[in-house]
Design a protein around this motif. Structure first.
Motif, short mmCIF file in Angstrom:
data_model
loop_
_atom_site.label_atom_id
_atom_site.label_comp_id
_atom_site.label_asym_id
_atom_site.label_seq_id
_atom_site.Cartn_x
_atom_site.Cartn_y
_atom_site.Cartn_z
N ARG A 1 7.24 0.14 -6.86
CA ARG A 1 5.90 -0.46 -6.95
C ARG A 1 5.98 -1.87 -7.57
NH1 ARG A 1 3.32 3.46 -9.59
NH2 ARG A 1 2.77 4.50 -7.65
N ARG A 2 6.82 -2.03 -8.60
CA ARG A 2 6.97 -3.35 -9.24
C ARG A 2 7.57 -4.36 -8.26
NH1 ARG A 2 8.51 -0.40 -13.84
NH2 ARG A 2 10.71 -0.71 -13.37
N LEU A 3 8.54 -3.94 -7.45
CA LEU A 3 9.14 -4.83 -6.46
C LEU A 3 8.10 -5.29 -5.45
CD1 LEU A 3 11.60 -6.20 -5.06
CD2 LEU A 3 11.84 -4.06 -3.77
N VAL A 4 7.30 -4.36 -4.96
CA VAL A 4 6.26 -4.69 -3.98
C VAL A 4 5.26 -5.68 -4.59
CG1 VAL A 4 4.34 -3.75 -2.61
CG2 VAL A 4 6.54 -2.53 -2.71
N GLU A 5 4.87 -5.44 -5.82
CA GLU A 5 3.91 -6.32 -6.49
C GLU A 5 4.52 -7.68 -6.80
OE1 GLU A 5 2.69 -3.92 -9.80
OE2 GLU A 5 1.46 -2.62 -8.52
N ALA A 6 5.74 -7.70 -7.32
CA ALA A 6 6.39 -8.96 -7.72
C ALA A 6 6.65 -9.88 -6.54
CB ALA A 6 7.71 -8.68 -8.45
N THR A 7 6.86 -9.31 -5.37
CA THR A 7 7.14 -10.13 -4.18
C THR A 7 5.87 -10.55 -3.45
OG1 THR A 7 7.41 -8.15 -2.83
CG2 THR A 7 9.41 -9.10 -3.82
N GLY A 8 4.73 -10.06 -3.89
CA GLY A 8 3.47 -10.42 -3.24
C GLY A 8 3.20 -9.61 -1.98
N ALA A 9 3.92 -8.51 -1.79
CA ALA A 9 3.76 -7.70 -0.58
C ALA A 9 2.66 -6.64 -0.71
CB ALA A 9 5.08 -7.03 -0.22
N SER A 10 2.06 -6.50 -1.88
CA SER A 10 1.03 -5.47 -2.09
C SER A 10 -0.10 -5.50 -1.07
CB SER A 10 0.45 -5.56 -3.49
OG SER A 10 1.41 -5.21 -4.44
N PRO A 11 -0.62 -6.67 -0.70
CA PRO A 11 -1.73 -6.69 0.27
C PRO A 11 -1.36 -6.17 1.67
CG PRO A 11 -1.59 -8.79 -0.90
CD PRO A 11 -0.36 -8.00 -1.24
N LEU A 12 -0.08 -6.01 1.93
CA LEU A 12 0.36 -5.55 3.25
C LEU A 12 0.30 -4.03 3.39
CD1 LEU A 12 3.48 -7.85 3.68
CD2 LEU A 12 1.16 -8.19 4.58
N PHE A 13 0.03 -3.33 2.28
CA PHE A 13 0.07 -1.87 2.28
C PHE A 13 -1.07 -1.29 1.46
CE2 PHE A 13 4.46 -3.40 2.51
CZ PHE A 13 4.92 -2.75 3.64
N THR A 14 -1.40 -0.05 1.73
CA THR A 14 -2.24 0.76 0.87
C THR A 14 -1.31 1.70 0.13
OG1 THR A 14 -4.10 0.72 2.40
CG2 THR A 14 -4.06 2.52 0.82
N GLN A 15 -1.40 1.75 -1.17
CA GLN A 15 -0.52 2.64 -1.95
C GLN A 15 -1.22 3.96 -2.20
OE1 GLN A 15 1.72 1.03 -5.20
NE2 GLN A 15 1.76 -1.00 -4.27
N VAL A 16 -0.53 5.04 -1.86
CA VAL A 16 -1.06 6.38 -2.01
C VAL A 16 -0.15 7.18 -2.92
CG1 VAL A 16 -1.69 8.50 -0.79
CG2 VAL A 16 -2.02 6.29 0.34
N GLY A 17 -0.73 7.72 -3.99
CA GLY A 17 0.05 8.59 -4.89
C GLY A 17 0.87 7.90 -5.87
#
Length: 118
Positions: free
Chosen positions: A102-118
């Protein structure tokens, strides 16, 4: 008088890297899901890509519940393999990512590309 012997240079043996993780494409409830496990790094991504037929793999969700490590190459794979879902107007799910992933996804700015579930 004897000259001290210099140690002979040793030839370096090439290290053999083996995959410590894996990627599978499965169907869950009619939805194609990439299921990652273990350490997903360059070696694992290269193995996945080697078996690919261009355009044949389209995931709408990614199960990360058994992923212990994901490097940037692994993240790039997730973005690439879920691109068709985004083009179709659907936001792919990242299912049960660890805090490290989750930290990698957030740190790289990729969070808006996905919906996180669980």
């Amino acid at each position: 008088m004897t000259q001290p012997q210099m140690p002979q240079p040793q030839t370096a043996q090439a290290e053999q890297w083996t995959a410590t993780g894996g990627i599978d494409l499965v169907e869950e409830g009619g939805v194609p899901v990439l299921r990652l496990h273990g350490e997903v790094d360059t070696t694992v991504v290269e193995a996945w890509d080697a078996g690919a037929v261009p355009g044949s793999r389209r995931a709408e969700a990614v199960d990360l519940s058994r992923t212990t490590f994901l490097d940037c190459r692994g993240l790039r794979l997730l973005v690439r393999e879920t691109a068709a879902a985004r083009r179709a107007g659907r936001l792919p799910e990242l299912r049960r990512p660890s805090s490290t992933v989750r930290r990698l996804v957030e740190a790289t700015g990729a969070s808006p590309l996905f919906t996180q579930v669980g």
